[in-house]
Design a protein around this motif. Structure first.
Motif, short mmCIF file in Angstrom:
data_model
loop_
_atom_site.label_atom_id
_atom_site.label_comp_id
_atom_site.label_asym_id
_atom_site.label_seq_id
_atom_site.Cartn_x
_atom_site.Cartn_y
_atom_site.Cartn_z
N ALA A 308 0.46 -1.23 -0.10
CA ALA A 308 -0.11 0.07 0.22
C ALA A 308 1.06 0.95 0.30
O ALA A 308 0.66 1.66 -0.76
CB ALA A 308 -0.79 -0.05 1.49
N GLY A 309 1.89 1.31 0.56
CA GLY A 309 2.63 2.43 0.78
C GLY A 309 3.69 2.37 -0.23
O GLY A 309 3.81 4.06 -0.44
N PHE A 310 3.65 1.82 -1.74
CA PHE A 310 4.68 1.99 -2.29
C PHE A 310 2.86 1.84 -3.54
O PHE A 310 3.96 2.84 -4.66
CB PHE A 310 4.97 0.62 -2.92
N MET A 311 2.32 1.47 -3.68
CA MET A 311 0.96 1.34 -4.49
C MET A 311 0.02 2.07 -4.89
O MET A 311 -1.03 2.46 -5.16
CB MET A 311 0.63 -0.17 -5.07
N ALA A 312 -0.47 3.17 -3.33
CA ALA A 312 -1.52 3.52 -2.86
C ALA A 312 -1.84 4.39 -3.87
O ALA A 312 -2.48 5.02 -4.52
CB ALA A 312 -1.81 4.17 -1.73
N SER A 313 -0.49 4.95 -4.75
CA SER A 313 -0.97 6.31 -5.25
C SER A 313 -0.90 5.99 -6.99
O SER A 313 -1.82 6.96 -7.51
CB SER A 313 0.27 7.43 -5.56
N GLN A 314 -0.67 4.94 -7.18
CA GLN A 314 -1.66 4.55 -8.41
C GLN A 314 -3.06 4.04 -8.30
O GLN A 314 -3.64 3.48 -9.86
CB GLN A 314 -0.77 3.49 -8.73
N MET A 315 -3.66 3.93 -7.67
CA MET A 315 -5.14 3.64 -7.56
C MET A 315 -6.04 4.03 -6.80
O MET A 315 -5.81 5.51 -5.79
CB MET A 315 -4.83 2.12 -7.66
N ALA A 316 -7.29 4.00 -6.92
CA ALA A 316 -8.34 4.76 -6.12
C ALA A 316 -8.41 4.80 -4.72
O ALA A 316 -7.74 3.00 -4.54
CB ALA A 316 -9.80 5.27 -6.90
N PRO A 317 -8.76 4.98 -3.55
CA PRO A 317 -8.92 4.27 -2.12
C PRO A 317 -9.56 3.19 -1.77
O PRO A 317 -9.80 2.51 -1.18
CB PRO A 317 -9.43 5.43 -1.51
N ALA A 318 -10.47 3.36 -3.11
CA ALA A 318 -11.75 2.43 -2.82
C ALA A 318 -11.58 1.39 -3.30
O ALA A 318 -12.01 -0.25 -2.90
CB ALA A 318 -13.15 2.88 -3.06
N ASP A 319 -10.09 0.92 -4.07
CA ASP A 319 -9.64 0.45 -5.03
C ASP A 319 -8.91 -0.68 -4.17
O ASP A 319 -7.94 -1.89 -4.22
CB ASP A 319 -9.44 0.36 -6.24
N LEU A 320 -7.72 0.04 -3.01
CA LEU A 320 -6.68 -0.09 -2.65
C LEU A 320 -6.99 -1.41 -1.55
O LEU A 320 -6.56 -2.53 -2.17
CB LEU A 320 -6.07 0.71 -1.29
N LEU A 321 -7.66 -1.79 -0.82
CA LEU A 321 -7.82 -3.16 -0.38
C LEU A 321 -8.73 -4.70 -0.98
O LEU A 321 -7.37 -5.49 -0.51
CB LEU A 321 -9.09 -2.79 1.18
N PRO A 322 -9.13 -3.70 -1.76
CA PRO A 322 -9.57 -4.91 -2.77
C PRO A 322 -8.16 -5.48 -3.48
O PRO A 322 -8.00 -6.68 -4.03
CB PRO A 322 -10.90 -5.00 -3.87
N ILE A 323 -7.85 -4.88 -3.72
CA ILE A 323 -6.53 -5.24 -4.86
C ILE A 323 -5.02 -5.73 -4.43
O ILE A 323 -4.65 -6.77 -4.73
CB ILE A 323 -5.94 -4.09 -5.29
N VAL A 324 -5.04 -5.36 -3.12
CA VAL A 324 -3.80 -6.05 -1.59
C VAL A 324 -4.60 -6.77 -1.76
O VAL A 324 -4.04 -7.84 -1.65
CB VAL A 324 -4.22 -4.73 -0.37
N PHE A 325 -5.52 -7.60 -1.30
CA PHE A 325 -6.57 -8.89 -0.89
C PHE A 325 -6.16 -9.58 -2.38
O PHE A 325 -5.80 -10.61 -2.10
CB PHE A 325 -7.72 -9.03 -0.16
N ALA A 326 -6.74 -9.37 -3.56
CA ALA A 326 -6.88 -10.11 -4.63
C ALA A 326 -4.59 -10.22 -4.99
O ALA A 326 -4.65 -11.52 -5.32
CB ALA A 326 -7.43 -9.00 -5.96
N TRP A 327 -4.34 -9.78 -5.08
CA TRP A 327 -2.45 -9.79 -5.51
C TRP A 327 -2.64 -10.90 -3.83
O TRP A 327 -1.71 -11.84 -4.33
CB TRP A 327 -2.07 -8.49 -4.97
#
Length: 362
Positions: A308-327
């Protein structure tokens, strides 16, 4: 009577071992849940939501294709290392080890359990312990060299890839660590006795301070010297062995890492983001670099926050947790679940071993 006591001790040991692994799994799950909880607090985004675009037929086809390359290349890199050092193993015997390694590596701190599990499994399949240990070490070193080279290189070529100041400072600091690691690796290969002598001096100093016993210090010094020389010899054997197998091992390693680092870019692409794949791949090399130093099992908790620290700027806040979990699900959780099942099947005591145990107790 002694046989009964021995059988009781064996049963008790197995029970303690099973309990230890269960606690390790629960610790991994707890730390992972804590990591996601910390993300929701630190980034203060909206509640996570499921996005059906990730389960559309076309999206699933891409994800399955990436997973296939990811797991196959992971197995091939160990297979070709074994071939390069002269060990003969059936390629079909390698692929269960892919998942077994993922499971054990992620429930032990600093991935220490993965190496032991691989050596044990390969020994059961006819590969000598020395060859197994050398092959698994070389397999790991090839990946670490690629990551430890890629992370500083990406930071140098793209110093402003992250908009987070903390992430930028971390990336710059990691460059120095990567260079030091590469220097140490070259010294171990070219002058293994230098490293052994340095560690021996530190252990002797600790002994004089009374931190460790003299007998234990001598034992550790002898072990360090032996392992340093064996590691250097094993890598030399890999370099002098089958050139085709060595090159294939390197290519398989690069393919494996490329796919591993590409999963977040794929997920963002499936969610209709305008993705710079090279930027994502370079950023993920930094995240993976950091995870090598995480003391928690499988980097649980730490990995989620680093991502999240490195990738958060590349996506909307609403998509952060779902993408982290999917990854994490695709590269870790799925392989761990398969590995847990395969570990029970492949690493259980053989029928002959159980028969001998019963015979001795009668």
């Amino acid at each position: 009577m002694q046989d009964e006591e021995r059988q009781t001790a064996v049963t008790s040991h197995r029970g303690r071992t099973a309990g230890t692994w269960l606690l390790s799994v629960l610790l991994f799950l707890g730390l992972s849940a804590g990591g996601f909880a910390a993300l929701s607090v630190v980034f203060n985004g909206p509640p996570p939501r499921f996005d059906s675009r990730l389960v559309q037929p076309e999206a699933l086809a891409f994800i399955l294709f990436f997973l296939l390359i990811y797991f196959v290349s992971d197995g091939l890199r160990l297979y070709f290392v074994l071939r390069a050092i002269g060990a003969r193993v059936n390629i079909r015997e390698i692929f269960p080890l892919v998942f077994i390694n993922i499971f054990f590596s992620n429930v032990t701190p600093l991935a220490t359990g993965g190496g032991f599990a691989q050596v044990w499994y390969l020994q059961k399949n006819g590969v000598p312990v020395g060859a197994s240990a050398a092959a698994t070490s070389i397999r790991t070193i090839l990946a670490m060299l690629a990551i430890f080279f890629a992370a500083p290189a990406f930071q140098y070529l793209h110093p402003d890839a992250s908009t987070s100041e903390i992430a930028r400072i971390t990336m710059q600091s990691l460059s120095g660590i990567g260079v030091l690691y590469l220097i140490a690796f070259i010294l171990v290969l070219r002058r293994p006795y230098w490293i052994a002598a340095l560690i021996g001096t530190l252990l002797s100093f600790a002994c004089r301070l009374g931190l460790i016993a003299e007998e234990r210090s001598g034992r550790w010094i002898a072990t360090v010297r032996r392992e340093a020389v064996e590691f250097a010899n094993g890598f030399s054997k890999f370099a002098r062995g089958s050139r085709k197998s060595a090159v294939a091992a390197v290519i398989s390693t690069l393919v494996f890492l490329g796919v591993l680092f590409s999963f977040p870019a794929l997920l963002l692409e499936l969610l209709d983001y305008d993705v710079s794949w090279m930027t994502v791949i370079g950023t993920m090399s930094i995240v993976t670099f950091l995870m090598y130093f995480a003391p928690t099992p499988g980097g649980a908790g730490f990995a989620e926050l680093a991502f999240a620290g490195f990738m958060a700027s590349q996506m909307a806040p609403a998509d952060l947790l779902p993408i982290v979990f999917a990854w994490r699900f695709l590269v870790i959780y799925l392989g761990m679940a398969i590995g847990m099942v395969l570990s029970v099947f492949f690493l259980r005591p053989s029928t002959k071993t159980r028969t001998r145990t019963r015979t001795r107790t009668r």
